[in-house]
Each structure stands twice: as structure tokens, then as C-alpha cells.
Design a protein around this motif. Structure first.
Motif, PDB file in Angstrom:
ATOM      1  N   SER A 114       0.722  -1.148   0.089  1.00 28.33           N
ATOM      2  CA  SER A 114       0.091  -0.058   0.131  1.00 28.33           C
ATOM      3  C   SER A 114       1.027   1.151   0.035  1.00 28.33           C
ATOM      4  O   SER A 114       0.536   2.371  -0.782  1.00 28.33           O
ATOM      5  N   GLY A 115       2.090   1.410   0.802  1.00 29.97           N
ATOM      6  CA  GLY A 115       3.001   2.572   0.860  1.00 29.97           C
ATOM      7  C   GLY A 115       3.281   2.504  -0.683  1.00 29.97           C
ATOM      8  O   GLY A 115       3.449   3.723  -1.206  1.00 29.97           O
ATOM      9  N   ALA A 116       3.619   1.696  -1.486  1.00 28.02           N
ATOM     10  CA  ALA A 116       4.387   1.540  -2.762  1.00 28.02           C
ATOM     11  C   ALA A 116       3.235   2.170  -3.761  1.00 28.02           C
ATOM     12  O   ALA A 116       3.448   3.027  -4.625  1.00 28.02           O
ATOM     13  N   GLY A 117       2.045   1.713  -3.340  1.00 25.57           N
ATOM     14  CA  GLY A 117       0.989   2.400  -4.280  1.00 25.57           C
ATOM     15  C   GLY A 117       0.651   3.872  -4.047  1.00 25.57           C
ATOM     16  O   GLY A 117       0.401   4.400  -4.893  1.00 25.57           O
ATOM     17  N   TYR A 118       0.703   4.216  -2.583  1.00 26.77           N
ATOM     18  CA  TYR A 118       0.474   5.496  -2.309  1.00 26.77           C
ATOM     19  C   TYR A 118       1.431   6.582  -3.009  1.00 26.77           C
ATOM     20  O   TYR A 118       1.340   7.668  -3.489  1.00 26.77           O
ATOM     21  N   ARG A 119       2.657   6.076  -2.827  1.00 22.96           N
ATOM     22  CA  ARG A 119       3.890   6.962  -3.531  1.00 22.96           C
ATOM     23  C   ARG A 119       3.737   6.867  -4.963  1.00 22.96           C
ATOM     24  O   ARG A 119       3.911   8.067  -5.639  1.00 22.96           O
ATOM     25  N   ALA A 120       3.151   5.694  -5.730  1.00 22.10           N
ATOM     26  CA  ALA A 120       3.252   5.875  -7.277  1.00 22.10           C
ATOM     27  C   ALA A 120       1.740   6.876  -7.460  1.00 22.10           C
ATOM     28  O   ALA A 120       1.751   7.729  -8.357  1.00 22.10           O
ATOM     29  N   MET A 121       0.751   6.936  -6.662  1.00 19.97           N
ATOM     30  CA  MET A 121      -0.274   7.866  -6.975  1.00 19.97           C
ATOM     31  C   MET A 121       0.310   9.187  -6.750  1.00 19.97           C
ATOM     32  O   MET A 121      -0.163  10.246  -7.657  1.00 19.97           O
ATOM     33  N   GLY A 122       0.911   9.597  -5.895  1.00 22.90           N
ATOM     34  CA  GLY A 122       1.651  10.895  -5.787  1.00 22.90           C
ATOM     35  C   GLY A 122       2.565  11.512  -6.716  1.00 22.90           C
ATOM     36  O   GLY A 122       2.381  12.426  -7.024  1.00 22.90           O
ATOM     37  N   ARG A 123       3.259  10.366  -7.458  1.00 20.82           N
ATOM     38  CA  ARG A 123       3.942  10.776  -8.539  1.00 20.82           C
ATOM     39  C   ARG A 123       3.104  10.772  -9.867  1.00 20.82           C
ATOM     40  O   ARG A 123       3.574  10.811 -11.107  1.00 20.82           O
ATOM     41  N   GLY A 124       1.825  10.455  -9.918  1.00 18.92           N
ATOM     42  CA  GLY A 124       0.944  10.135 -11.163  1.00 18.92           C
ATOM     43  C   GLY A 124       1.289   8.970 -11.805  1.00 18.92           C
ATOM     44  O   GLY A 124       0.811   8.765 -13.152  1.00 18.92           O
ATOM     45  N   ASP A 125       1.891   8.022 -11.361  1.00 16.50           N
ATOM     46  CA  ASP A 125       2.010   6.740 -12.059  1.00 16.50           C
ATOM     47  C   ASP A 125       0.831   5.783 -11.778  1.00 16.50           C
ATOM     48  O   ASP A 125       0.849   4.899 -10.741  1.00 16.50           O
ATOM     49  N   GLU A 127      -0.760   3.252 -13.383  1.00 15.10           N
ATOM     50  CA  GLU A 127      -0.495   2.012 -13.629  1.00 15.10           C
ATOM     51  C   GLU A 127       0.274   1.202 -12.471  1.00 15.10           C
ATOM     52  O   GLU A 127      -0.304   0.059 -11.985  1.00 15.10           O
ATOM     53  N   GLN A 128       1.364   1.881 -11.842  1.00 11.62           N
ATOM     54  CA  GLN A 128       1.919   1.220 -10.794  1.00 11.62           C
ATOM     55  C   GLN A 128       1.239   1.234  -9.530  1.00 11.62           C
ATOM     56  O   GLN A 128       1.101   0.270  -8.708  1.00 11.62           O
ATOM     57  N   ALA A 129       0.521   2.321  -9.353  1.00 11.51           N
ATOM     58  CA  ALA A 129      -0.399   2.373  -8.273  1.00 11.51           C
ATOM     59  C   ALA A 129      -1.675   1.536  -8.141  1.00 11.51           C
ATOM     60  O   ALA A 129      -1.712   0.947  -7.176  1.00 11.51           O
ATOM     61  N   ALA A 130      -2.058   1.291  -9.250  1.00  8.86           N
ATOM     62  CA  ALA A 130      -3.335   0.175  -9.352  1.00  8.86           C
ATOM     63  C   ALA A 130      -2.618  -1.181  -9.089  1.00  8.86           C
ATOM     64  O   ALA A 130      -3.582  -2.051  -8.350  1.00  8.86           O
ATOM     65  N   LEU A 131      -1.493  -1.399  -9.724  1.00  9.71           N
ATOM     66  CA  LEU A 131      -0.952  -2.612  -9.378  1.00  9.71           C
ATOM     67  C   LEU A 131      -0.934  -3.355  -7.801  1.00  9.71           C
ATOM     68  O   LEU A 131      -1.082  -4.114  -7.323  1.00  9.71           O
ATOM     69  N   ARG A 132       0.047  -1.924  -7.302  1.00  9.63           N
ATOM     70  CA  ARG A 132       0.355  -2.336  -5.862  1.00  9.63           C
ATOM     71  C   ARG A 132      -0.817  -2.239  -4.869  1.00  9.63           C
ATOM     72  O   ARG A 132      -0.786  -3.069  -3.853  1.00  9.63           O
ATOM     73  N   LEU A 133      -1.649  -1.263  -5.299  1.00 10.03           N
ATOM     74  CA  LEU A 133      -2.773  -1.322  -4.283  1.00 10.03           C
ATOM     75  C   LEU A 133      -3.612  -2.493  -4.434  1.00 10.03           C
ATOM     76  O   LEU A 133      -4.272  -2.974  -3.628  1.00 10.03           O
ATOM     77  N   ARG A 134      -3.885  -2.936  -5.814  1.00 11.98           N
ATOM     78  CA  ARG A 134      -4.617  -4.287  -5.824  1.00 11.98           C
ATOM     79  C   ARG A 134      -3.759  -5.328  -5.099  1.00 11.98           C
ATOM     80  O   ARG A 134      -4.735  -6.183  -4.639  1.00 11.98           O
ATOM     81  N   ARG A 135      -2.651  -5.634  -5.098  1.00  9.08           N
ATOM     82  CA  ARG A 135      -1.889  -6.368  -4.498  1.00  9.08           C
ATOM     83  C   ARG A 135      -2.178  -6.482  -2.898  1.00  9.08           C
ATOM     84  O   ARG A 135      -2.170  -7.451  -2.201  1.00  9.08           O
ATOM     85  N   LEU A 177      -9.723   4.497 -12.070  1.00 11.81           N
ATOM     86  CA  LEU A 177     -10.491   5.295 -12.930  1.00 11.81           C
ATOM     87  C   LEU A 177      -9.664   6.213 -13.773  1.00 11.81           C
ATOM     88  O   LEU A 177     -10.226   6.541 -15.019  1.00 11.81           O
ATOM     89  N   ALA A 178      -8.526   6.455 -13.182  1.00 11.98           N
ATOM     90  CA  ALA A 178      -7.555   7.479 -13.872  1.00 11.98           C
ATOM     91  C   ALA A 178      -7.241   6.867 -15.270  1.00 11.98           C
ATOM     92  O   ALA A 178      -6.723   7.556 -16.069  1.00 11.98           O
ATOM     93  N   LEU A 179      -7.054   5.508 -15.145  1.00  7.89           N
ATOM     94  CA  LEU A 179      -6.668   4.853 -16.358  1.00  7.89           C
ATOM     95  C   LEU A 179      -7.729   4.569 -17.150  1.00  7.89           C
ATOM     96  O   LEU A 179      -7.377   3.917 -18.486  1.00  7.89           O
ATOM     97  N   GLY A 180      -8.856   4.941 -16.892  1.00  5.45           N
ATOM     98  CA  GLY A 180     -10.146   4.458 -18.003  1.00  5.45           C
ATOM     99  C   GLY A 180     -10.646   3.322 -18.264  1.00  5.45           C
ATOM    100  O   GLY A 180     -11.166   2.893 -18.975  1.00  5.45           O
TER     101      GLY A 180
END
Length: 241
Positions: A114-125, A127-135, A177-180
């Protein structure tokens, strides 16, 4: 030692599930597993046992529960193990500690993903955010420490973990949602809701806040998907179609 508390609690030592022999010892093991590799004060454990025994008997019941858990750990460790029951469930000044020996903890994995997902969200990534948060969400099999009649301390720990789960769910939905990916997200949400358990019970479902969050997310995704399929229509302030 592997520890799972994001659902029904499980402790596995040397590849063998550790089954507590009594409700009291199961409760003690659950409290220690909720905070692995850290000292849990004996006073906290005694307070938690108040759901099973009278307060004046709690310390004696705690000592008995620890002894019985160590007997179970002795069976799991087997001959020749460098770990002992007393080192796995060790007595420390003021309390007890469950030593994982560097093993797996689903709470730590959840925090890492979740921490990796939040950091990815913060930088606008996204795809990576969705992957890590889903994990992170995939680590859950039910409400935290499902089936344990928690006292005050453990109840507070459960509330924090369940709140973290809801927060991760919300951020994962935003990333998708951001990825459509509206259709895929709606299907995944329906699948998560189905695995969480059936609704419509007379008694409240133990995972009802999570189920409600999934339902709300599904309705939101469907509304956005429907709006995006309408010619020349976008959702102001939401997701650009």
C-alpha cells in the motif's frame, strides 16, 4: 514463522499451523500475532482475557495460555530446531513477544504494497499504483482477526487495520478510474464483493463496511461508465472520458 491476521488469524511455524488448544490461548495468540516482533504488555493481554474470565483470574489464565501455546510451538519446531518454544514466544520485561524469526507477516506486506501504491499515486504513476494497491487488497481474506472476540486494545488495532483497508480500496479505485478501465474495474469490484460474502443476512455481516464501500464504488463506476458512453457528455470534476 508466517503470520496472517488480515482475515481469520493463522500462525504457521516451521511449515506447521499452530492451533491454540483453548479459547484463551487462541485469544492470546491473536493479540501477539497482531503485533509481531514487539513486546505486548502483560497488562494488555490480561485485559483482553477479561472476555473469557473474571479480572482477578486473568493473570493466572494468561500464564496457562502461554504455557499451552509453548507446548504447541514445541510440536511445530521439532527436534534439532535452533528455535525453542521459549524463544518463539518469549517472556520480556513487562510482557511477551512473538518472534517471527524474519518470517512473513501479511500486515507488513500490506503496509509495503500500500505504501508503494500511495507513492506511485503521488507521482502520477497510476498503472503502478493500481498494481500495488490491488496486491495490498489481495492479502485480505475477511475482516482483520476475523472470529476473535476482541477486547479494548485488540479492537482498536482491528479498527485501524480495517480503516487502512478501506483507504487502500478507495485509492485503488481512483487509480483504475484515472486509467479509464471502467468495465474491468466494475467486474473486479463485483468479484471482490462476491468473495467477501453474501449480503441479506439477518445479523450484520462482519465485513459490512467493506461490502458497503465496494457497493458504493460499483455504483460510482457504473455511473461514470454510463456517462462516458453518452455522446458529448463528461463528468465535471470527476474523470475525463
Amino acid at each position: 514463522m508466517d503470520i496472517e491476521v488480515l482475515g481469520e488469524p493463522r500462525v504457521i511455524e516451521n511449515g506447521v499451523p499452530v492451533t491454540a488448544p483453548t479459547p484463551e490461548s487462541r485469544h492470546v495468540l491473536a493479540v501477539l500475532a497482531a503485533w509481531p516482533d514487539r513486546v505486548v504488555p502483560a497488562a494488555v493481554l490480561a485485559d483482553e482475557l477479561a472476555v473469557h474470565t473474571r479480572p482477578e483470574h486473568a493473570r493466572a489464565v494468561l500464564h496457562t495460555a502461554v504455557r499451552r501455546l509453548r507446548e504447541r510451538f514445541a510440536r511445530s519446531l521439532g527436534a534439532g530446531s535452533v528455535r525453542t518454544p521459549e524463544s518463539v514466544l518469549s517472556t520480556r520485561p513487562g510482557g511477551y513477544l512473538l518472534d517471527t524469526g524474519g518470517g512473513r507477516s501479511d500486515v507488513r506486506e500490506f503496509a509495503r504494497e500500500s505504501g508503494a501504491g500511495y507513492r506511485a499515486m503521488g507521482r502520477g504513476d497510476f498503472e503502478q499504483a493500481a498494481l500495488r494497491l490491488r496486491r495490498a487488497l489481495a492479502l485480505w481474506t475477511g475482516p482483520a482477526l476475523d472470529g476473535i472476540d476482541a477486547g479494548t486494545w485488540l479492537g482498536a488495532r482491528i479498527e485501524v487495520l480495517d480503516a487502512d483497508r478501506l483507504a487502500v480500496l478507495g485509492q485503488w479505485v481512483e487509480a483504475e478510474l484515472a486509467l479509464g478501465r471502467y468495465r474491468e474495474l466494475r467486474l473486479e469490484l463485483a468479484g471482490l464483493r462476491g468473495r467477501a460474502g453474501p449480503g441479506g443476512r439477518t445479523a450484520p455481516h462482519p465485513d459490512c463496511p467493506y461490502l458497503e464501500a465496494l457497493r458504493i464504488a460499483e455504483e460510482r463506476v457504473e455511473a461514470i461508465r454510463a456517462a462516458c458512453t453518452t455522446p458529448r457528455l463528461t463528468l465535471a470534476g470527476a474523470v475525463r472520458c
